[in-house]
Every structure is written in C-alpha cells, then in structure tokens.
Design an enzyme around this catalytic site. Sequence first.
Site, mmCIF file in Angstrom:
data_model
loop_
_atom_site.group_PDB
_atom_site.id
_atom_site.type_symbol
_atom_site.label_atom_id
_atom_site.label_comp_id
_atom_site.label_asym_id
_atom_site.label_seq_id
_atom_site.Cartn_x
_atom_site.Cartn_y
_atom_site.Cartn_z
ATOM 1 N N GLU A 22 0.820 -1.202 0.000
ATOM 2 C CA GLU A 22 0.000 0.000 0.000
ATOM 3 C C GLU A 22 0.859 1.259 0.000
ATOM 4 O OE1 GLU A 22 -2.838 -0.396 -1.091
ATOM 5 O OE2 GLU A 22 -4.275 -0.185 0.557
ATOM 6 N N THR A 77 -5.425 7.331 -5.696
ATOM 7 C CA THR A 77 -5.426 7.496 -4.241
ATOM 8 C C THR A 77 -4.485 8.625 -3.824
ATOM 9 O OG1 THR A 77 -5.917 5.149 -3.922
ATOM 10 C CG2 THR A 77 -5.020 6.344 -2.036
#
Length: 315
Positions: free
Chosen positions: A128, A180
Amino acid sequence: MKKIKIKVPATVANLVCGFDILGMAVHEPYDEMEIRISESSEIIIKHTDHYGLPEEASKNVAGVVLLKIQEEFDLKHGFEVIIHKNIKPGSGLGSSAASAAGAAFGANILLGNRLSKEEIVHFAMFGEELASGVRHADNIAPCIYGGIALVKSSDPIDIIPLQSPDLFVAAVHPQVEVKTSDARQILKKSILLKDAVKQWGNIAGLVAGIEKNDHALIGRSLNDVIIEPVRSILIPKFDEIKTKSLQLGALGGGISGSGPSIFMLAEKEETAQHIAKMMKAVYDEIEIDSFVYISKINPTGIEIINESKDSNPLN
C-alpha cells in the site's frame, strides 16, 4: 515446489466517516492469485489481466511485499506469482490492497503459517505504501480478517474485527480514474474542532451500530463532514446518486475508498438491486461506462481455492 491459489476480495475503505480506520470486505469483484515457492531467489510477477501494471518486483505491490518477507526471513528461495485482476486499479475498491494482502497471505501459507494476522497486515502495508505513499491498513485488514475491521492503530498494528451486519452492498464503479495519491493531496491539512467532534460521534455511532446490528444507528452514522465534501467533487454525479439512493431506501453510503466507486448499504437485496439499477442509469445518461456490483458483506476475506505441490514453474 509448492503453490497456492487464492481468491482475494474487493474492499470498501473508510465506510464514509472512518477515514483510514474502517474497512469492509465484499464478495464482488475479486482477484485471483497463484503463488509458488521457487528454487531460484528471484521474485517473478506475471499479470494475466490487461491493466499494464509493472511486473518488476520492486515496482509491483505484490512483489514489494514478497521482497520484504524474503528479507525478513533470509529466504534462499523466491516466489513466482500469477495475478489476474478483476478489481480495476484506481477503482476505490482496494485493488492494490488485494494484491498486497494476497501476496502476504499466500506466502505465509507456503511458509508454514509463520505469521500472525497482524504480521500479515504488517507486510501487506508495504504494498500500500508503494501504491499510495502511505502505509494504511483500512483495505488490507478486512481483506485478511474478513467482514468489517477497525484499524485502531497502524503503528503498532492493532486490528479489531467487528460484527458483519446482515446487509447488502450496492456499488458502482464509473470508468473514470481517481488516484489514491491525488485524492489524498486535496484533503485539508487542518479541520475545525466542531467538525472533528461531529466526525468522532459518527464513527463511534457507526461502530456501535455495527456491533449491535442496529441498522437505524448505522444509517444515522454514515455521515462524513470532513473527507466526503472535498473528495466528492472528483466524482461525477456523486450527490445525485447519494440522494436517489436514500430515496430508494438505502441506509446510507458514500465514497468507496478514495473513489470513484460509490457504495450504499441496504437492508434488503431488492433495495440494493433498485439502487444498482439507478446508479447504472445515472452514468448511462451522461455516457460514462460503469460497472455495478451487488454483494453481501464478505465475512471470511481471502479464500483458498486450492493448495498443492507442483513441479511445473510458471510458463
């Protein structure tokens, strides 16, 4: 040579008011991953999808996770991974988390279950970090634990699995891209105390509603006064879809992760179907392609399809 094949679910992060601390696993869509231990020390990644993601281990979210595991345990062997993504990157449905969590989960099985769930989350978070620049676990935790997960802390890792209310999830993924990293950049750097107090109340109410299976309380708590007002401007027709969903009987909902996907919770499957149909119609009207999904909350997370010994390397 051992191999494992797994199904890795999409996830809905934040659950409206729980930015970076709440996430939920769903059944649709999902990725499939096959992971093998190899005799060579290389980490080899192969994608069978059409998204053009990098296959160099250090630039791939699954590859980075496996490199960290290899380093931590001083492994002399490597891993070979085939990934077929159905969760589109940049969808807001936990695409990068699926690859990262799947890699950590699968490697742990192949290594004889050396890791706790918290340690699996720890390694998956490196993926991530590569994808978004931040080591957050709100997608990874429900992927690994299943159901709904509360990330009390990412450092040290403290994950609290919550109950899975008997609710349906209607989600739409309009085919526009919201990265993101970009969605994080537009967030305010400071917030008013009165807004923080409202948000804390909503988060506490949502967690209490989930644990008590109190649908009305869940609905009243699905309200975000900090993140959604800013991020929603990146998503075409967001306000219209949310308003119409509530009119059709949704308990509530909002942006899935950083978007552009939108999710809504409903008590009945029929309601979720009506909402999904409306979502698709809204985007059809403005000629934006979209995919809709109807699912219950996925209580198990990653699922092992098969586990076996294999003598054939990747083709």
